[in-house]
Structure formats: C-alpha cells, structure tokens
Write an enzyme that holds these catalytic residues in place. Structure first.
Site, mmCIF file in Angstrom:
data_model
loop_
_atom_site.group_PDB
_atom_site.id
_atom_site.type_symbol
_atom_site.label_atom_id
_atom_site.label_comp_id
_atom_site.label_asym_id
_atom_site.label_seq_id
_atom_site.Cartn_x
_atom_site.Cartn_y
_atom_site.Cartn_z
ATOM 1 N N GLY A 261 -7.847 134.811 108.574
ATOM 2 C CA GLY A 261 -8.405 133.911 109.570
ATOM 3 C C GLY A 261 -9.914 133.971 109.457
ATOM 4 C CG ASP B 205 -9.616 128.759 105.646
ATOM 5 O OD1 ASP B 205 -9.362 129.417 106.666
ATOM 6 O OD2 ASP B 205 -8.918 128.793 104.617
ATOM 7 C CE LYS C 149 -2.560 129.452 104.862
ATOM 8 N NZ LYS C 149 -2.606 130.502 103.808
#
Length: 283
Positions: free
Chosen positions: A58, A242, A253
């Site tokens: 994360g 991200d 993702k």
C-alpha cells in the site's frame, strides 16, 4: 459468488506500522489472515526486505514505513548521520519505485535531516519528521473517509479491489476507509470485495479488515464484476491508487482499468480515493 463467513471481530485496534519504545514494528501482512504477528525492523535492510517482499504494502503505508526506517538509520549511526540517512534513502528508494509516496516520504525526512546542525539534532529531526508524516496520514485518512462516504446515497452497493484499509496506509485507509465510514453511517447497503489475483489482497487482507470493523461483505472473483454491474448489483466502484499523474491519470493494481471501463459502460460512478502524497505532479 460466496458470502464471506461472519467471523467475530477481534474488536482490538491494530497498528500496521508503529514506533514503540524506540523501535519500528510492522504487522507482517504476508501472514494474514492466518496469523497476526508484529515484527521489528531494526535495520534499513529489514525495512527494505519488508517492502520488497510485501510484508508491508500500500503506497501510503510504504511511505510511512520508509520514513521511520530513516529514523532507524539515523539512530543507529554513531556519527555522520546525514550521510547515513542519505545512503539509507537511496537503498529504500529502489525497493518500490511505482509508489510515489515512498520517494515523497524519503525526501521529506532526508530534507529535514540535512538541515540539522549536529548528529543529535539530525537524529531528532528524522524521528520527528517520520512521526509527522504518520500523523498527517491518519488525519488525511479520516478526512477522506468523511468526504468520500458523503458522496454515497443511502442504499449504495459498492465494489472495491485490492486492499485499501489501514493495512495499506498505516492510518484509517483510503477507499476502504470510505467504505467503512459509509457502512457506519448507513449509506452503504452492500460491499463486494474482489479477491484480487494473483496475490489475493482482497481475499486475504480486505476480507480480514472488514471483519475487524464488523462490516459484512461478499467476496467475488474479478470476472464476476461485469455481470454484477449489468444486473444492477453494483451502484459505485471505489479503489485506491499507487500514483496519480498531473493530468489525473491513475496507476493502480492490475484489474483497476477493467473495472473503470466496465463502470463507464454501465454508467456507474467510479471513485479513486488517495491522499495528496500519492499525487505526482512530475508525470
């Protein structure tokens, strides 16, 4: 599509990343949900290994972990703290280049350390800046949760991908933080969590976190998303990121693009939940 078992919540707070008694501790996410184990990260190499092997994952949580790891580097250097922190930042910066929060956090801590006039001051600056980054993440997560949940009308059936809760931010979470708040305030009626292959962050981590917060959910394969949207079972899609580029494009993702295209086709709102530290104005 299987309904996830409603296991009893532990009702105990969990800290994915914590600084306690002068040491950096990490909840090892590779062991969840079978085992809850905190491991110490006593060296920069420990932190680098944890990021590389996804013991922590994360983007925001990686940034927080790396910030504290620079404090570890500063504390362990007998002298030449500024140089030690610069070297540690180079090592850590190579572990996960797609997570813009990582470089952002490293630059912040290293910048503060570089301003110090002594080794002791540099050590204090490193830890103070790392703690500030962590506190800011907690505050940002709480703010995003409230603002995001307010977007949902009552009865929303939300679909999410990967893991975006406290495990992913070291705070309250991004997209999952919004979902938990939406459930608590009565706006969300159903949560659909994609299992998220190939590493199953949804099945292993999101399912575990939703159980900790007593939020009922259904675990689905990503391949079921299209039919669920077509049948009206999904009224909103929420994910994290991200990296968010200067033009608003988002890297996340694998599978996020598929969900975005499906949501657009079916006229379903699609939301990205991310803190300012995930914005990359240079891309």
């Amino acid at each position: 599509m299987a309904r996830a078992p409603q296991a009893a919540s532990t009702r105990e707070p969990y800290e994915p990343v914590a600084w306690r008694d002068g040491r950096l501790w990490l909840l090892d996410q590779t062991l969840l949900p079978e085992e809850t184990r905190y491991i110490p990260l006593d060296t920069v190499e420990d932190a680098a290994e944890a990021i590389t092997t996804m013991r922590v994952r994360g983007a925001p949580a990686i940034g927080v972990t790396a910030a504290y790891a620079l404090a570890v580097a500063a504390a362990s250097a007998p002298s030449g703290v500024v140089a030690a922190v610069e070297e540690a930042a180079r090592r850590l910066g190579a572990t996960r280049p797609t997570a813009v929060n990582l470089r952002w956090a490293l630059d912040r801590v290293a910048g503060r350390v570089a301003e110090a006039t002594s080794d002791d001051a540099a050590r204090e600056a490193a830890l103070a800046e790392a703690k500030a980054i962590h506190d800011e993440q907690r505050d940002a997560d709480a703010r995003m949760a409230g603002l995001g949940a307010a977007l949902f009308p009552s009865g929303t059936r939300v679909l999410t991908l990967c893991n975006t809760g406290p495990l992913a931010t070291a705070g309250g979470g991004t997209a999952l933080g919004v979902i938990v708040e939406g459930w608590r305030t009565g706006r969300i009626a159903e949560v659909l969590a994609c299992e998220t292959r190939p590493r199953l962050q949804g099945a292993r981590l999101t399912a575990w976190e939703l159980q900790q917060h007593d939020v009922p959910f259904r675990l689905i394969v990503e391949g079921a998303a299209a039919s669920l949207m077509a049948s009206g079972r999904v009224t909103a899609v929420v994910t994290g990121a991200d990296r968010v580029a200067a033009n608003g494009d988002t890297a996340n993702k694998i599978g996020t693009y598929m969900l975005a295209v499906l949501a657009r086709h079916h006229g379903i709102p699609f939301y990205i939940v991310a803190p300012v530290s995930t914005l990359d104005p240079h891309t």
